[in-house]
Design an enzyme around this catalytic site. Structure first.
Site, PDB file in Angstrom:
ATOM      1  N   ARG A  99     -29.543  10.265   1.825  1.00  0.00           N
ATOM      2  CA  ARG A  99     -29.978  11.149   2.977  1.00  0.00           C
ATOM      3  C   ARG A  99     -30.956  12.096   2.646  1.00  0.00           C
ATOM      4  NH1 ARG A  99     -26.603  14.355   4.296  1.00  0.00           N
ATOM      5  NH2 ARG A  99     -24.564  13.649   3.289  1.00  0.00           N
ATOM      6  N   TYR A 101     -32.833   3.843   4.536  1.00  0.00           N
ATOM      7  CA  TYR A 101     -31.655   4.208   3.909  1.00  0.00           C
ATOM      8  C   TYR A 101     -30.722   4.373   5.054  1.00  0.00           C
ATOM      9  CZ  TYR A 101     -27.359   6.581   2.051  1.00  0.00           C
ATOM     10  OH  TYR A 101     -26.094   6.900   1.964  1.00  0.00           O
ATOM     11  N   GLY A 145     -27.863   6.385   6.186  1.00  0.00           N
ATOM     12  CA  GLY A 145     -27.799   7.704   6.675  1.00  0.00           C
ATOM     13  C   GLY A 145     -29.016   8.218   7.423  1.00  0.00           C
ATOM     14  N   LYS A 196     -24.901   8.886  11.390  1.00  0.00           N
ATOM     15  CA  LYS A 196     -24.966  10.150  11.341  1.00  0.00           C
ATOM     16  C   LYS A 196     -25.766  10.843  12.466  1.00  0.00           C
ATOM     17  CE  LYS A 196     -22.969  10.046   7.391  1.00  0.00           C
ATOM     18  NZ  LYS A 196     -21.379  10.605   7.241  1.00  0.00           N
ATOM     19  N   HIS A 232     -16.719  14.885  11.051  1.00  0.00           N
ATOM     20  CA  HIS A 232     -17.125  13.980  10.100  1.00  0.00           C
ATOM     21  C   HIS A 232     -15.612  13.770   9.333  1.00  0.00           C
ATOM     22  CE1 HIS A 232     -19.601  13.799   5.850  1.00  0.00           C
ATOM     23  NE2 HIS A 232     -19.296  12.368   6.702  1.00  0.00           N
ATOM     24  N   SER A 252     -19.408  14.197   2.094  1.00  0.00           N
ATOM     25  CA  SER A 252     -19.735  13.282   1.556  1.00  0.00           C
ATOM     26  C   SER A 252     -19.568  12.667   0.023  1.00  0.00           C
ATOM     27  CB  SER A 252     -21.225  12.990   1.596  1.00  0.00           C
ATOM     28  OG  SER A 252     -21.778  13.319   3.025  1.00  0.00           O
ATOM     29  N   ALA A 253     -19.133  11.486  -0.252  1.00  0.00           N
ATOM     30  CA  ALA A 253     -18.946  11.046  -1.388  1.00  0.00           C
ATOM     31  C   ALA A 253     -17.528  11.855  -2.319  1.00  0.00           C
ATOM     32  CB  ALA A 253     -20.128  10.983  -2.294  1.00  0.00           C
ATOM     33  N   CYS A 254     -16.660  12.187  -1.274  1.00  0.00           N
ATOM     34  CA  CYS A 254     -15.582  12.923  -1.768  1.00  0.00           C
ATOM     35  C   CYS A 254     -14.284  12.066  -1.667  1.00  0.00           C
ATOM     36  CB  CYS A 254     -15.201  14.244  -1.314  1.00  0.00           C
ATOM     37  SG  CYS A 254     -16.239  15.535  -1.733  1.00  0.00           S
ATOM     38  N   THR A 289     -13.055   7.134   2.127  1.00  0.00           N
ATOM     39  CA  THR A 289     -12.856   6.062   2.317  1.00  0.00           C
ATOM     40  C   THR A 289     -11.876   5.666   1.544  1.00  0.00           C
ATOM     41  OG1 THR A 289     -15.142   5.348   2.589  1.00  0.00           O
ATOM     42  CG2 THR A 289     -13.774   3.569   2.293  1.00  0.00           C
ATOM     43  N   ASN A 290     -11.611   6.125   0.301  1.00  0.00           N
ATOM     44  CA  ASN A 290     -10.028   5.968  -0.668  1.00  0.00           C
ATOM     45  C   ASN A 290      -9.018   6.350   0.175  1.00  0.00           C
ATOM     46  OD1 ASN A 290     -12.037   4.960  -2.605  1.00  0.00           O
ATOM     47  ND2 ASN A 290     -11.626   6.566  -3.822  1.00  0.00           N
ATOM     48  N   ASP A 305     -14.958   7.673   8.324  1.00  0.00           N
ATOM     49  CA  ASP A 305     -16.246   8.525   8.295  1.00  0.00           C
ATOM     50  C   ASP A 305     -16.282   9.405   9.356  1.00  0.00           C
ATOM     51  OD1 ASP A 305     -18.231   9.640   6.572  1.00  0.00           O
ATOM     52  OD2 ASP A 305     -19.632   8.483   7.938  1.00  0.00           O
ATOM     53  N   ARG A 343     -24.290   1.322  -2.179  1.00  0.00           N
ATOM     54  CA  ARG A 343     -23.336   1.362  -0.834  1.00  0.00           C
ATOM     55  C   ARG A 343     -22.938  -0.146  -0.654  1.00  0.00           C
ATOM     56  NH1 ARG A 343     -22.018   6.256   2.074  1.00  0.00           N
ATOM     57  NH2 ARG A 343     -23.218   7.714   1.174  1.00  0.00           N
ATOM     58  N   ARG A 399     -14.530  19.093  -3.053  1.00  0.00           N
ATOM     59  CA  ARG A 399     -14.357  18.985  -4.521  1.00  0.00           C
ATOM     60  C   ARG A 399     -14.618  20.172  -5.253  1.00  0.00           C
ATOM     61  NH1 ARG A 399     -15.948  14.351  -7.439  1.00  0.00           N
ATOM     62  NH2 ARG A 399     -16.046  13.003  -5.594  1.00  0.00           N
ATOM     63  N   GLY A 432      -3.390   6.896  -4.684  1.00  0.00           N
ATOM     64  CA  GLY A 432      -2.183   6.768  -4.065  1.00  0.00           C
ATOM     65  C   GLY A 432      -1.328   7.712  -4.185  1.00  0.00           C
ATOM     66  N   ASN A 451      -1.910  10.756  -3.677  1.00  0.00           N
ATOM     67  CA  ASN A 451      -2.109  11.775  -2.556  1.00  0.00           C
ATOM     68  C   ASN A 451      -0.897  11.597  -1.449  1.00  0.00           C
ATOM     69  OD1 ASN A 451      -4.106  12.583  -3.807  1.00  0.00           O
ATOM     70  ND2 ASN A 451      -5.769  11.497  -2.868  1.00  0.00           N
TER      71      ASN A 451
END
Ligand code: OXD
Ligand code: MN
Length: 593
Positions: free
Chosen positions: A80, A208, A210, A217, A237, A259-261, A264-265, A286, A378, A409, A503, A505
């Site tokens: 982005r 891209y 995003g 977004k 978000h 983003s990217a923290c 998804t996990n 997301d 991605r 983070r 896990g 968490n």
């Protein structure tokens, strides 16, 4: 400019407003062909064939990756671009100091100049898409006009695309008009522009996700947040997950992380072995659209139907459910590939295979120090591939939210978890989230910046008014979700992560669920309610000793006073619209510290 004469691409809607807008855009951009997408399987296969012929996609080894394809983007177009993203409202005040603002008239003029003839020799695809489950009062329709086959194939995964969208257009809601043209991908001709008053988006110069998958977004967050403020709902978000206890009791959690923290996990978390009977299922990874329901609770849907996830670091250890989600019908962008059509990325389970081509298409030398896969490479996968997809992901009613989690983070300062004293304090906690920057957006990585509610790049209007909207929502929700803050990323003085994450968490999540049910204790700390060592379930994790837990939970007053100074940066920036309640919350926190 003619409609396609092929077998596919002929789903003409009857709505005159659509026809008029498409005709207008086509006379501006002058495509050779207009392709009216229907979202069918047969059409998908046809578009895949075309993409291969045009070198936009490369089929992967179909034995290893059935339905898997590979795309390499322009090397200057990999994330982005916040500096090229604009909110175009009547006044600059409406967009606020955290957004780039442009006058709508001037911006339309500039964009029309760039779009003039931009699709000559190309096809313009008309992509009707529905954000949200069919039949949901929360769902919204968008139509994207794009000259990118890659965009069409991604939209097909990320949204419910096709006829279903036309069926959901109502007089009251209308539809979002999205125009996308890749142009020559030159960064100086890259503009991602939002016109909330017109429910319109124009994005040029980037392919891209995003920036170009306009449902994500642009509509679901920037336009969505502006619509939500006007109509009394929230576009956030946030991932959405369901925690099911061994007794079969379900709790629904919404969680906002920049983003990217690891959203998804977290959304696909597998509880540790010692948590027998506990289950996590994914509603979304997301974005959440939330609105008060008739029984006084806050209901949420995931407007998307696919995952556009960061690949590096994903493996069978960190996220087996994401790995399984990619097993078929997945598009990979900017990872590394082998000559026999396999894919690889940093942090995949196996060591790098021989003869890799990196994300730019060059032979990769493992000793070069360069990454083989781009850090923001991605995967785009249908959510239906996810083995732990919640059945509620398709529920028109949505899910009632028990808890909202904010996180960032942070190497220092922020403890593993704490709970807000009440809604207003929770809004303050969300409003002051800070996080280290990541590869999801172009810019310097690793610097702490304020990212309120993880919405800094996505709030489509004035951030102070957005906080006001959050505060006001408490008047419309009789049973308010509890609000928490977590930090999985705290480090010791040697720079090692203190918390194993992934896990594990689940231990924090269990405490959160129990707090919502008033079945577990906590102590009152200056920053909120915090668990004591004995309040968390440590079965199977002896390495977190009471001493280590104390390190994870430590509130260092000096660090906090510094944190409060950093928060000031944002509060000063938006001072004219900042709700006073948040200033008072800050004062109270200082007094408690
Ligand atoms: C995303 C992002 O791609 O937040 O989800 O950048
Ligand atoms: Mn995101």
């Amino acid at each position: 400019m003619t409609p396609t004469t092929e077998k596919f691409g002929n789903l003409r809607p009857t709505n005159p407003a659509i026809l008029e807008w498409v005709t207008h855009t086509a006379s501006l951009t002058q495509p050779d062909v207009i392709f009216w997408c229907d979202g069918s399987e047969a059409e998908k296969n046809y578009l895949l064939e075309q993409s291969i012929q045009q070198n936009i996609l490369q089929p992967l080894n179909q034995t290893k990756w059935p339905g898997g394809y590979y795309h390499r983007s322009h090397p200057n177009d990999v994330a982005r671009v916040e500096q090229c993203t604009y909110i175009c409202t009547e006044t600059a005040e409406e967009a606020g100091p955290t957004n780039n603002w442009a006058d709508p008239k001037e911006m339309y003029q500039k964009l029309y100049g760039l779009l003039k003839g931009s699709m000559r020799g190309r096809t313009m695809f008309v992509v009707p898409y529905l954000m949200g489950p069919p039949g949901s009062p929360l769902s919204k329709v968008g139509i994207e006009l794009t000259d990118s086959l890659y965009v069409v194939l991604n939209m097909r995964i990320m949204t419910r695309m096709g006829e279903v969208a036309y069926r959901h257009i109502t007089e009251e809601n209308g539809f979002n008009r999205g125009t996308h043209s890749t142009l020559d991908c030159h960064p100086e001709r890259r503009f991602i522009c939002h016109f909330p008053a017109d429910n319109a988006i124009i994005s040029v110069g980037s392919g891209y996700g995003g920036n170009a998958l306009l449902g994500k977004k642009c509509l679901a967050l920037r336009i969505g947040s502006a619509l939500g403020r006007r109509w009394g709902w929230m576009a956030e978000h946030m991932l959405l997950l369901c925690v099911e206890s061994p007794e079969g009791e379900k709790s629904y959690i919404a969680a906002a992380f920049p983003s990217a923290c690891g959203k998804t996990n977290f959304a696909m978390l597998i509880p540790p072995k010692s948590f027998e009977g506990w289950k996590i299922t994914t509603v979304g990874d997301d974005i959440a659209w939330m609105r008060p329901g008739p029984n006084g609770r806050l209901y949420a849907i995931n407007p998307e139907s696919g995952y556009f996830g960061v690949v590096p670091g994903t493996n069978m250890q960190s996220n087996p459910n994401a790995m399984r989600s990619m097993e078929k019908d997945t598009l990979f962008t900017n990872v590394a590939i082998t000559p026999d059509g396999d894919v690889w990325w940093e942090g995949k389970d196996n060591p790098p295979p021989k003869d890799l081509l990196d994300w730019k298409g060059n032979p990769w030398d493992p000793k070069s120090g360069e990454k083989a896969a781009h850090p923001n490479s991605r995967f785009t996968a249908p959510m239906y591939n996810n083995p732990v997809l919640a059945k509620e992901a398709d529920s028109p009613k949505g899910v009632p939210i028990d808890a909202i989690i904010f996180g960032g983070r942070r190497a220092t300062t922020m403890p593993l978890v704490f709970e807000a004293f009440n809604w207003t304090h929770g809004v303050y906690i969300g409003a002051t989230v800070g996080s280290e920057t990541t590869a999801a957006a172009v810019g310097v990585m690793g610097q702490v910046r304020r990212d309120p509610m993880a919405m800094l790049p996505f709030c489509g209007y004035n951030m102070g008014s957005y906080f006001r909207h959050w505060l006001n929502m408490r008047h419309h929700i009789a049973i308010l979700p509890r609000i928490f803050h977590v930090n999985w990323f705290r480090k010791d003085t040697e720079g090692n992560f203190l918390w194993p994450g992934f896990g594990e968490n689940m231990r924090v999540l269990k405490w959160i669920v129990q707090r919502c049910k008033n079945t577990i204790g906590a102590i009152e700390a200056p920053i909120g309610w915090m668990p004591r060592y004995q309040d968390l379930d440590w079965k199977g994790l002896p390495e977190i000793t009471p001493e280590k837990f104390a390190q994870l939970m430590k509130i260092d007053t000096k660090e906090w006073l510094h944190e409060l100074m950093l928060q000031d940066e944002l509060f000063m920036k938006i001072y004219t619209t900042l709700p006073k309640e948040l200033v008072y919350q800050r004062e109270l926190l200082i007094a408690r510290l």
